[in-house]
Design an enzyme around this catalytic site. Structure first.
Site, PDB file in Angstrom:
ATOM      1  N   GLN A 282       0.846  -1.201   0.000  1.00 38.99           N
ATOM      2  CA  GLN A 282       0.000   0.000   0.000  1.00 38.99           C
ATOM      3  C   GLN A 282       0.881   1.250   0.000  1.00 38.99           C
ATOM      4  O   GLN A 282       1.886   1.285   0.715  1.00 38.99           O
ATOM      5  CB  GLN A 282      -0.892   0.009   1.244  1.00 38.99           C
ATOM      6  CG  GLN A 282      -1.851  -1.173   1.329  1.00 38.99           C
ATOM      7  CD  GLN A 282      -3.076  -1.007   0.452  1.00 38.99           C
ATOM      8  OE1 GLN A 282      -3.291   0.036  -0.173  1.00 38.99           O
ATOM      9  NE2 GLN A 282      -3.881  -2.046   0.391  1.00 38.99           N
ATOM     10  N   CYS A 408     -10.420  -0.704  -4.138  1.00 34.86           N
ATOM     11  CA  CYS A 408      -9.865   0.576  -4.593  1.00 34.86           C
ATOM     12  C   CYS A 408     -10.684   1.124  -5.755  1.00 34.86           C
ATOM     13  O   CYS A 408     -10.287   2.078  -6.399  1.00 34.86           O
ATOM     14  CB  CYS A 408      -8.396   0.418  -4.970  1.00 34.86           C
ATOM     15  SG  CYS A 408      -8.113  -0.904  -6.142  1.00 34.86           S
TER      16      CYS A 408
END
Ligand code: SAH
Length: 471
Positions: A282, A408
């Site tokens: 991430q 996402c």
């Protein structure tokens, strides 16, 4: 109205891509860089039957939500689509985006939205940067970005989303290239050597990784580059990645070590991770910790559960969950990432997590159908295209009590949640977490709970339902 005409419009809405939307005589115009509330003179660039695209020329009355972008090339770069929008308004926009997708694509009417989690400082938050190397208008070697449809680079050695160290590293790489007469890669003819510089920075450990992506196998006099880069405090890993194919995919498959080790480490919460150049990690570590905490809260573990973490990367979520579960299984397609995941379990003394390389949509059905393996909680964190239909089918058959969906892309999230909610699940909680300030992207976590019903669950697939998001 015709092409090149100037019109004055009020911006009334914003598209999912961050384009301002206004109307001129009832005709809809999409305007890049315009902010809701702006009254602006725009020039019509392209006209379609029902809508067109216009360029922002002069702002006549600025929106109260408009701010001055900190980055001098925010407009040209396009990486930050909404830097001119006040951060609070960016968060509202992202919350609305999630809610609208769940309504429009997911068909949900009651949406259990919880307040979006914003960033304290929406700049300098990225731990990863990939800078293309090229030549500017004057023919100088530079790092930056290619302005739309051109092959000259607009120099930006200090992107304000990235760490300050990036600039020092890029300057050293560029000066090495100049002294050694090494050319930047030219995508028009496939010649030249250096394509990109990948930099990763451990926010907690301050360890730095530099990976040079080259159109070849060897970097002559690499030791000189190493000598210069290793002077930077925190330098831990210097590698080369070969990518000789003529694509716009950044990384090739092979990593060669030049100095140090092939990975850096970083810490999220209590867990320490090793991260290789080819593994996904991430990009916003501060918000990621909050994201994982929410995923953990939604999973509501007591210590007795068997948990599957699908699309697990280097095992980040898996190891977070393993602290509170009986057993966790992780599945990931990239072999290097699974190698990292196994090492990460070891380095944290976690013995109740197992990892498998492969496609989630192949590994899970196989484990379930052939080995009869169970799941109390399933976590998925797929790329933007969402979950594969075969995977959703297996998840629903396995009937876990809870499904935690980390996404996402809220459009594909809405599509997948709808499918599962038509087959015995209920949407219980949804929360946005802003991992990508100044851009239109947003992370969402959703919790599905199994409905208490004996109703037969029909998992026959309707292929059309999966056609919506351009897959
Ligand atoms: N949960 C991890 C990674 C999420 S990113 C984290 O928080 O860090 C999505 C991951 O899915 C990437 O690591 C990507 O390599 C992997 N992936 C993509 N397609 C896949 C598939 N079909 N099966 C399993 N993993 C896949």
């Amino acid at each position: 109205m015709k092409k090149d005409e100037l019109v004055t419009i009020k911006i009334q809405d914003m598209s999912a891509e961050g384009l301002g939307i206004g109307k001129a005589d009832g005709y809809t115009l999409f305007v890049k860089d315009a902010v809701i509330g702006d009254v602006a003179e725009v020039k019509i660039m392209k006209m379609k039957k029902n809508y067109g695209f216009a360029r922002l020329m002069t702002i006549k009355e600025p929106s109260k939500d408009r701010v001055k972008p900190l980055c001098p090339v925010a407009r040209q770069c396009g990486g930050c689509q909404i830097q001119a929008v006040a951060y609070k308004t960016q968060l509202k926009f992202k919350e609305n985006l999630i809610e609208n997708h769940l309504k429009r694509i997911g068909g949900f009417t009651q949406i259990p939205m919880e307040p979006i989690v914003g960033m304290e400082n929406p700049y300098r938050y990225r731990n990863k940067a990939q800078f293309p190397i090229g030549i500017d208008k004057e023919g100088n070697l530079r790092a930056g970005f290619f302005a739309g449809r051109t092959h000259t680079i607009i120099p930006v050695e200090d992107c304000l989303l990235g760490v300050k160290e990036n600039k020092t590293i890029l300057n050293k790489v560029l000066s090495f290239m100049k002294t050694e007469g090494i050319a930047a890669y030219d995508e028009t003819n496939g010649k030249g050597l250096v394509r990109h510089v990948l930099i990763r920075y451990g926010f907690f450990t301050k360890e730095i990784m530099v990976c040079l992506i080259i159109n070849g196998k060897k970097l002559l006099n690499a030791e000189k580059l190493v000598e210069s880069l290793r002077q930077i405090p925190g330098m831990t890993s210097i590698t080369i990645n070969s990518n000789e194919s003529r694509t716009n995919v950044i990384l090739g498959d092979t990593i060669k070590l030049l100095w140090g080790q092939t990975y850096i480490t970083d810490t999220i919460g209590e867990i320490s991770y090793q991260i290789s150049p080819l593994s996904f990690y991430q990009v916003n570590p501060v918000q990621t910790e909050k994201l994982y905490q929410i995923a953990l809260e939604y999973a509501n573990l007591t210590g007795e559960e068997t948990v599957w973490d699908l699309y697990c990367g280097i095992g980040t979520i898996s190891l977070f969950l393993a602290q509170k579960a009986k057993h966790v299984y992780g599945v990931e397609i990239v072999p290097d990432a699974i190698r990292d995941a196994k090492k990460n379990a070891q380095r944290n003394g976690i013995t109740n997590a197992e990892f498998f390389v492969g496609k989630a949509e192949e590994v899970l059905p196989e484990k379930y159908e052939k080995e009869g393996i169970k799941a109390d909680v399933i976590v998925v964190d797929p790329p933007r295209k969402g979950c594969d239909k075969k995977l959703l089918e297996t998840i629903v058959k396995m009937q876990p009590k809870r499904i935690v969906y980390v996404s996402c892309d809220s459009a594909t999230l809405a599509r997948d949640l709808k499918w599962m909610c038509e087959r015995g699940y209920e949407l219980k909680r949804v929360r946005g977490i802003d991992q990508f300030g100044q851009t239109v992207h947003v992370e969402t976590v959703a919790l599905l709970s199994k409905l208490k019903t004996d109703k037969h669950i029909d998992v026959e697939l309707d292929m059309d339902e999966f056609a919506c998001c351009g897959e």
